[in-house]
Motif scaffolding. Sequence first.
Motif, short mmCIF file in Angstrom:
data_model
loop_
_atom_site.label_atom_id
_atom_site.label_comp_id
_atom_site.label_asym_id
_atom_site.label_seq_id
_atom_site.Cartn_x
_atom_site.Cartn_y
_atom_site.Cartn_z
N SER A 70 -1.10 -17.89 3.76
CA SER A 70 0.13 -17.32 4.21
C SER A 70 0.42 -16.03 3.53
N LEU A 71 0.38 -15.26 4.30
CA LEU A 71 1.12 -13.45 3.61
C LEU A 71 2.09 -13.00 4.47
N PRO A 72 3.33 -13.45 4.00
CA PRO A 72 4.39 -12.97 4.98
C PRO A 72 4.85 -11.58 4.77
N ASP A 73 4.52 -11.03 3.59
CA ASP A 73 5.04 -9.77 3.16
C ASP A 73 4.07 -8.49 3.50
N LEU A 74 4.38 -7.47 3.86
CA LEU A 74 3.57 -6.30 3.81
C LEU A 74 4.63 -5.28 3.18
N SER A 75 4.32 -4.76 2.16
CA SER A 75 5.15 -3.51 1.48
C SER A 75 4.58 -2.48 1.68
N MET A 76 5.11 -1.39 2.76
CA MET A 76 4.81 -0.18 2.86
C MET A 76 5.58 0.67 3.54
N GLY A 77 5.64 1.99 3.20
CA GLY A 77 6.58 2.82 3.69
C GLY A 77 7.48 3.48 2.64
N MET A 78 7.53 4.79 2.35
CA MET A 78 8.52 5.43 1.51
C MET A 78 9.22 6.35 2.26
N THR A 79 10.12 7.16 1.61
CA THR A 79 10.89 7.99 2.15
C THR A 79 10.21 8.88 3.38
N ASN A 80 9.02 9.53 3.14
CA ASN A 80 8.43 10.06 4.06
C ASN A 80 7.79 9.39 5.26
N ASP A 81 7.66 8.08 5.15
CA ASP A 81 6.71 7.33 6.22
C ASP A 81 7.40 6.05 6.67
N TYR A 82 8.59 5.56 6.28
CA TYR A 82 8.94 4.30 6.20
C TYR A 82 9.17 3.87 7.80
N ALA A 83 9.51 5.02 8.67
CA ALA A 83 9.65 4.56 9.99
C ALA A 83 8.51 4.16 10.58
N THR A 90 0.95 -1.24 0.00
CA THR A 90 0.10 -0.06 0.04
C THR A 90 0.97 1.11 -0.16
N MET A 91 0.35 2.33 -0.48
CA MET A 91 1.00 3.83 -0.34
C MET A 91 0.07 4.60 0.60
N ALA A 92 0.59 5.21 1.35
CA ALA A 92 -0.15 6.19 2.11
C ALA A 92 -0.39 7.35 1.50
N PRO A 93 -1.33 8.57 1.73
CA PRO A 93 -1.15 9.53 0.94
C PRO A 93 -0.01 10.44 1.88
N PHE A 94 0.39 11.39 1.12
CA PHE A 94 1.41 12.21 1.56
C PHE A 94 0.83 13.55 2.81
N TYR A 95 1.33 13.07 3.63
CA TYR A 95 1.06 14.05 4.96
C TYR A 95 2.44 14.68 5.60
N ASP A 96 1.91 15.97 5.79
CA ASP A 96 3.19 16.67 6.57
C ASP A 96 3.58 16.08 7.77
N ASN A 97 2.82 15.45 8.66
CA ASN A 97 3.32 14.75 9.86
C ASN A 97 3.11 13.18 9.48
N MET A 98 4.37 12.49 9.62
CA MET A 98 4.54 11.21 9.39
C MET A 98 3.39 10.20 10.26
N GLU A 99 3.03 10.75 11.35
CA GLU A 99 2.21 10.38 12.32
C GLU A 99 0.88 9.93 11.57
N ASP A 100 0.51 10.65 10.80
CA ASP A 100 -0.99 10.72 10.08
C ASP A 100 -1.05 9.33 9.28
N THR A 101 -0.03 8.78 8.95
CA THR A 101 0.09 7.73 7.98
C THR A 101 -0.19 6.32 9.01
N ARG A 102 -0.05 6.52 10.33
CA ARG A 102 0.00 5.28 11.20
C ARG A 102 -1.56 4.41 11.11
N PRO A 103 -2.49 5.17 10.98
CA PRO A 103 -3.80 4.13 11.19
C PRO A 103 -4.18 3.69 9.90
#
Length: 242
Positions: free
Chosen positions: A209-222, A177-190
């Motif tokens: 079995s779904l071992p992988d979750l691909s999520m997080g880019m420069t703005n929000d990978y943490a 998934t891709m989260a929308p762009f938010y100024d505050n990374m915390e907004d991507t958490r939900p």
Amino acid sequence: MVTIQIVDNIANVQETIATACVKANRNSDDVTLVAVSKQKPVDAILAAMQAGLTHFGENRVGEFTEKIPLVNNQVSRKPTWHMIGHIQSRKAKDVVPLIDYVHSIDRLKIARKLSDLAQATNKTISALVEVNASGEAAKYGFEVSGWQDNEAVKDAFWQDMRAIMELPNLEIRGLMTMAPFYDNMEDTRPIFADVAALRACLQGELDISLPDLSMGMTNDYAVAIEEGATIVRVGRAIFGNR
Ligand SMILES: *Cc1c(COP(=O)(O)O)cnc(C)c1O
């Protein structure tokens, strides 16, 4: 100069990944860093490989059909190539020979097409089903926003997942998934938490079995790692702005 910067950037990204893993009580070996090299030259990819990276992500067929062979021919060990962008049906035939891992299974039709092409060449491709969990109209992916409360949304997606799981030569390993762009990374958490819950629910109810979750880019990978990402797709933090 460019090379030194890339090496430095990679060290910083790896440190951020390690910190997020500690915070989430996870092992950093369980998170794969895919360096998104779209719009960046072959030399930048080679520099990142020299710094130890082995996974690269591209998003345009016309671009990677030129770049991937150039890289592969210059290294003793080919990297793992990830396709992270939307795939037009007529271009699917160019994806299958070069790509190891497709993150962008965003509709049933492309899943079927890639499966057929992979079968014809005796190849098995790892793949992720892309979901749009934010409801943003501009995003690709299966529409899943509200799945926890909306039976119709959930049923439709479950039906698509059942069909996709049955396709030969596509090894479905999880969700992207891709989260929308938010100024505050915390907004991507939900959003990331919602997709992690979706994966857990699918695994339980479909007994898969779904071992992988691909999520997080420069703005929000943490934050994505804190919410369970096993693959992060990082471009700008490694290669600089595009
Ligand atoms: C470009 C891209 C990325 C990387 O984005 P950055 O902001 O450069 O880290 C990740 N995922 C997808 C699908 C992309 O298209």
